[in-house]
Design a protein around this motif. Structure first.
Motif, PDB file in Angstrom:
ATOM      1  N   VAL A 289     -23.249  -3.124   9.063  1.00  0.00           N
ATOM      2  CA  VAL A 289     -22.928  -3.574  10.416  1.00  0.00           C
ATOM      3  C   VAL A 289     -21.519  -3.106  10.735  1.00  0.00           C
ATOM      4  N   SER A 290     -21.368  -2.297  11.773  1.00  0.00           N
ATOM      5  CA  SER A 290     -20.066  -1.734  12.096  1.00  0.00           C
ATOM      6  C   SER A 290     -19.056  -2.831  12.395  1.00  0.00           C
ATOM      7  N   GLY A 291     -17.852  -2.658  11.867  1.00  0.00           N
ATOM      8  CA  GLY A 291     -16.782  -3.614  12.120  1.00  0.00           C
ATOM      9  C   GLY A 291     -16.656  -4.703  11.089  1.00  0.00           C
ATOM     10  N   THR A 292     -17.538  -4.746  10.089  1.00  0.00           N
ATOM     11  CA  THR A 292     -17.472  -5.797   9.073  1.00  0.00           C
ATOM     12  C   THR A 292     -16.658  -5.382   7.851  1.00  0.00           C
ATOM     13  N   ARG A 293     -16.360  -4.099   7.707  1.00  0.00           N
ATOM     14  CA  ARG A 293     -15.561  -3.643   6.566  1.00  0.00           C
ATOM     15  C   ARG A 293     -14.088  -3.979   6.817  1.00  0.00           C
ATOM     16  N   PRO A 294     -13.383  -4.549   5.812  1.00  0.00           N
ATOM     17  CA  PRO A 294     -11.947  -4.798   5.976  1.00  0.00           C
ATOM     18  C   PRO A 294     -11.199  -3.509   6.288  1.00  0.00           C
ATOM     19  N   CYS A 295     -10.177  -3.615   7.144  1.00  0.00           N
ATOM     20  CA  CYS A 295      -9.462  -2.414   7.588  1.00  0.00           C
ATOM     21  C   CYS A 295      -8.762  -1.701   6.442  1.00  0.00           C
ATOM     22  N   TRP A 296      -8.421  -2.428   5.366  1.00  0.00           N
ATOM     23  CA  TRP A 296      -7.702  -1.801   4.256  1.00  0.00           C
ATOM     24  C   TRP A 296      -8.644  -1.087   3.275  1.00  0.00           C
ATOM     25  N   MET A 297      -9.945  -1.246   3.429  1.00  0.00           N
ATOM     26  CA  MET A 297     -10.891  -0.621   2.497  1.00  0.00           C
ATOM     27  C   MET A 297     -11.177   0.802   2.950  1.00  0.00           C
ATOM     28  N   ARG A 298     -10.207   1.689   2.714  1.00  0.00           N
ATOM     29  CA  ARG A 298     -10.333   3.083   3.104  1.00  0.00           C
ATOM     30  C   ARG A 298      -9.631   3.963   2.069  1.00  0.00           C
ATOM     31  N   THR A 299      -9.854   5.268   2.151  1.00  0.00           N
ATOM     32  CA  THR A 299      -9.357   6.201   1.137  1.00  0.00           C
ATOM     33  C   THR A 299      -7.844   6.199   1.047  1.00  0.00           C
ATOM     34  N   THR A 300      -7.159   6.167   2.183  1.00  0.00           N
ATOM     35  CA  THR A 300      -5.693   6.234   2.185  1.00  0.00           C
ATOM     36  C   THR A 300      -5.096   5.074   1.411  1.00  0.00           C
ATOM     37  N   PHE A 301      -5.568   3.866   1.691  1.00  0.00           N
ATOM     38  CA  PHE A 301      -5.030   2.691   1.006  1.00  0.00           C
ATOM     39  C   PHE A 301      -5.343   2.739  -0.484  1.00  0.00           C
ATOM     40  N   TYR A 302      -6.531   3.217  -0.835  1.00  0.00           N
ATOM     41  CA  TYR A 302      -6.869   3.304  -2.255  1.00  0.00           C
ATOM     42  C   TYR A 302      -5.984   4.322  -2.965  1.00  0.00           C
ATOM     43  N   ALA A 303      -5.698   5.435  -2.313  1.00  0.00           N
ATOM     44  CA  ALA A 303      -4.829   6.452  -2.921  1.00  0.00           C
ATOM     45  C   ALA A 303      -3.423   5.898  -3.154  1.00  0.00           C
ATOM     46  N   PHE A 304      -2.865   5.209  -2.162  1.00  0.00           N
ATOM     47  CA  PHE A 304      -1.521   4.648  -2.321  1.00  0.00           C
ATOM     48  C   PHE A 304      -1.496   3.552  -3.376  1.00  0.00           C
ATOM     49  N   SER A 305      -2.520   2.708  -3.394  1.00  0.00           N
ATOM     50  CA  SER A 305      -2.543   1.647  -4.399  1.00  0.00           C
ATOM     51  C   SER A 305      -2.658   2.235  -5.804  1.00  0.00           C
ATOM     52  N   SER A 306      -3.398   3.330  -5.950  1.00  0.00           N
ATOM     53  CA  SER A 306      -3.510   3.966  -7.264  1.00  0.00           C
ATOM     54  C   SER A 306      -2.204   4.608  -7.683  1.00  0.00           C
ATOM     55  N   LEU A 307      -1.529   5.269  -6.760  1.00  0.00           N
ATOM     56  CA  LEU A 307      -0.252   5.909  -7.086  1.00  0.00           C
ATOM     57  C   LEU A 307       0.792   4.885  -7.509  1.00  0.00           C
ATOM     58  N   PHE A 308       0.727   3.691  -6.936  1.00  0.00           N
ATOM     59  CA  PHE A 308       1.707   2.648  -7.247  1.00  0.00           C
ATOM     60  C   PHE A 308       1.155   1.626  -8.238  1.00  0.00           C
ATOM     61  N   LEU A 309       0.200   2.061  -9.085  1.00  0.00           N
ATOM     62  CA  LEU A 309      -0.289   1.286 -10.223  1.00  0.00           C
ATOM     63  C   LEU A 309      -0.957  -0.029  -9.809  1.00  0.00           C
ATOM     64  N   CYS A 310      -1.692   0.006  -8.709  1.00  0.00           N
ATOM     65  CA  CYS A 310      -2.420  -1.190  -8.257  1.00  0.00           C
ATOM     66  C   CYS A 310      -3.914  -0.913  -8.105  1.00  0.00           C
TER      67      CYS A 310
END
Length: 673
Positions: free
Chosen positions: A590-611
């Protein structure tokens, strides 16, 4: 004057404008024969009979006399359940052909062949549904003496009278009652003189009773949805329009409602695979993009829902809090069941889902077409199931994160320069391993990158590889090891420069890297993809299984790699894949139900900063989990032996044989000079 059964020039939103047709005697006899055949032949007779009733009666209605004849062919154990379902699905009407009313037939001797308890329960439900319009009358309103309250609707009838154009106007003072259902789900029953009460007056009275904005013809329109279905000229009186007593009128919006949470999904670009669901609720001309509360409440009128029950049902369906339903909401609700049972009409699935949500009892779910719990709000795996499914990956990632931090702190705090350099190198190597694990070893990164919105779009992505043949690639690199001696300088503990001889074993690649690719002819043996819609967002991991029992593929690969073995060691690798297959997909049903932070950019930054561990745990707790395997039966590939390959293989085999002969001679006591 137009018949109210005729569709108006404007296309409908929900339900469609078409009116049901009374079942003919020929159709009744044919359906009886089918039900009897299903009862005698099928091991699950009632399930098959239930399917026949829903499919064969689609677009038809029948009176209780015809229903009583059909019940004779139904499994006796389930006759009460079948009759109640026919009533709730609005298949049964009141008709002069049947003589007495449906409720009276249930109270008469024989109870239409039902046990007395079941007949009484169904009769009470019919009377409650017929009287529910009385619950929405304004406080203090009283009906005049002699007013016919027994004529309340129970289902869309095939018979009702409309005064012809030449008929005399009704006498002044004749009391009329109509039920107005506003698009926000609120209901008011308006009582007035049919000769003077206009539709506009009824709508104005409704707005005053509810305390809402008045009816605006530029923004709103009115549709009579029972009996029949037709658009109304609000300036005309009830009598002139031929609106019968206790008719239901929908007050709807012309334009799309604006919502702070988002817009409705356009059915012209979504849900194309699910044409039956689209055509049930969305018009083919104006493509109305939403279903309001009022439309849904009218659709489920015979379930006799009070305000609290309807509010509970709406809360379950409107998962985004938009105030309306669009194609994504309906696909998420019944899309999986429709794929598993395509012959069951969509309106029957909607009714069944509503029943399961409001009455989640074991006896209701026994023969359900829904294999998932539709009564509960969609949810993800949760902490426990997420750790159970991905715990090893979380632990490994967490340990690497801790190791990187510890090595970095130790490298900064160590006074010895050489030791600090070694710790720094270890920290960098550990960090690289950690990044490789985050982006290459975990499928979550691929899933976030391959994000797809809408059940229809997800099914397209998942079904597309089934039409493709597998592709393959082979690689081979020859190499051997050599021992090399080098001289290097170093500084001893006294600060003096010295040299030392170091012996190293190094790998030496010989010749070019060999490469071959191609296509494997195949036949698809993959099962139909059935989406797991227990959560609003699901991570789907895919695999590929190839059956080479009828193919020369493995033999050709063995021949190819042996033909290119020119040295002692080889790096050999083969890969098979489908061109459009995704290793993992993040399905947003259902469009619009995914949290806004669940995307590739946020995952890449969290991985780079050990999260990475925390990010994946938080995301996968909110997601469902599904696996899907593509299966192909493979056949012969086009293969030609490589030119010069056999000579190289012959030289290699000749040298190997010569070495074995020399070793054998030495073992027998011979000397080699």
């Amino acid at each position: 004057m137009k018949s109210p059964f005729l569709a108006s020039e404007a296309a409908p939103s929900a339900p469609p404008l078409s009116a049901p047709v009374l079942l003919s005697e020929k159709e009744l006899a044919a359906l009886q024969a089918q039900l009897q055949a299903a009862y005698s032949q099928s091991t699950q007779s009632f399930e098959e009979q239930r399917r026949l009733l829903r499919t064969e009666l689609f677009g038809r209605v029948l009176h209780h006399g015809q229903a009583s004849r059909l019940l004779q062919a139904i499994d006796p154990e389930f006759r009460g359940f079948a009759l109640r379902e026919l009533y709730e699905l609005q298949f049964i009407i009141e008709s002069r052909e049947a003589g007495q009313s449906f409720a009276a037939a249930l109270a008469a001797e024989g109870n239409m062949g039902l046990p007395a308890v079941q007949a009484t329960a169904l009769r009470n439900q019919i009377q409650a549904t017929a009287a529910q319009a009385l619950h929405f009358m304004p406080e203090g309103t009283t009906l005049p003496d002699g007013f016919d309250a027994s004529a309340l609707p129970s289902a869309p009838p095939a018979e009702f009278s409309i005064p012809p154009a030449s008929a005399p106007p009704p006498e002044p003072g004749s009391v009329h009652a109509v039920t107005v259902m506003r698009f926000d789900g609120q209901i008011v029953t308006v009582v007035g003189d049919s000769a003077t009460l206009t539709v506009a007056n009824a709508l104005t009275s409704t707005s005053q009773q509810l305390g809402v904005a008045t009816f605006d013809p530029l923004q709103h329109y009115a549709v009579m949805v029972w009996p029949g279905r037709r658009h109304l000229d609000v300036s005309q009186t009830v009598a002139k329009l031929g609106i019968p007593c206790w008719a239901r009128i929908l007050w709807l919006e012309r334009k799309m409602p604006t919502s702070a949470n988002g817009q409705a999904v356009d059915p012209r670009s979504a849900g194309l695979r699910f044409e039956k669901i689209r055509s049930t609720f969305f018009g083919q001309q104006n493509f109305q993009m939403h279903v309001s509360k009022g439309e849904l409440r009218n659709f489920l009128w015979n379930l006799n829902l009070d305000d609290s029950a309807f509010a509970r049902l709406w809360q379950r369906l409107d998962t985004r809090g938009h105030g309306f339903l669009d194609i994504d909401d309906l696909l998420h609700l019944v899309g999986r069941a429709h794929m598993q049972h395509p012959s069951v009409p969509i309106d029957a699935l909607i009714y069944e889902a509503a029943t399961l949500i409001l009455r989640p009892k074991p006896e209701v779910q026994e023969d359900s077409h829904f294999d998932l719990d539709v009564a509960s709000l969609p949810g993800g795996l949760g902490f426990g199931e997420a750790c159970g499914a991905h715990g090893c990956s979380y632990v490994f990632s967490f340990l690497l994160q801790i190791a990187v931090v510890v090595l970095f702190v130790m490298a900064l705090g160590t006074p010895d320069h050489d030791e600090s350099e070694q710790l720094g190198q270890a920290c960098v190597i550990t960090y690289i391993v950690y990044l490789i694990h985050c982006f290459c070893c975990s499928r979550f990164g691929s899933a976030v990158y391959n994000r797809v919105t809408g059940l229809d779009a997800v099914c397209d992505v998942m079904e597309r590889p089934k039409t493709e043949d597998p592709h393959y690639s082979w690689t081979l690199q020859n190499y051997h090891y050599e021992t090399r001696t080098t001289t290097e300088s170093y500084t001893d503990s006294e600060g003096k420069s010295k040299t030392r001889t170091v012996t190293k074993t190094v790998r030496v690649d010989t010749g070019p890297r060999f490469y071959r690719q191609g296509r494997i002819p195949s036949v698809d043996r993959t099962a139909t993809f059935v989406p797991d819609t227990s959560a609003l967002t699901t991570e789907i991991d895919t695999d590929l299984s190839l059956d080479f029992s009828h193919s020369n593929y493995l033999q050709c690969y063995d021949h190819w790699r042996y033909s290119h073995r020119w040295d002692i060691h080889q790096d050999e690798h083969r890969t098979e894949w489908l061109p459009t297959q995704k290793a993992a997909v993040l399905a947003e049903w259902v469009s619009g139900t995914r949290p806004c932070w669940m995307r590739t950019t946020f995952y890449a930054f969290s991985s780079l900063f050990l999260c990475s561990c925390c990010f994946r745990l938080g995301a996968q707790m909110r997601c469902g989990q599904q696996s899907f395997t593509y299966r192909k039966k493979c056949y012969r590939i086009d293969y030609e032996p490589p030119s010069g390959g056999h000579r190289a293989a012959a030289r290699f085999l000749g040298g190997l044989i010569a070495g074995m002969e020399i070793a054998s001679a030495i073992n027998r006591g011979a000397y080699v000079w």
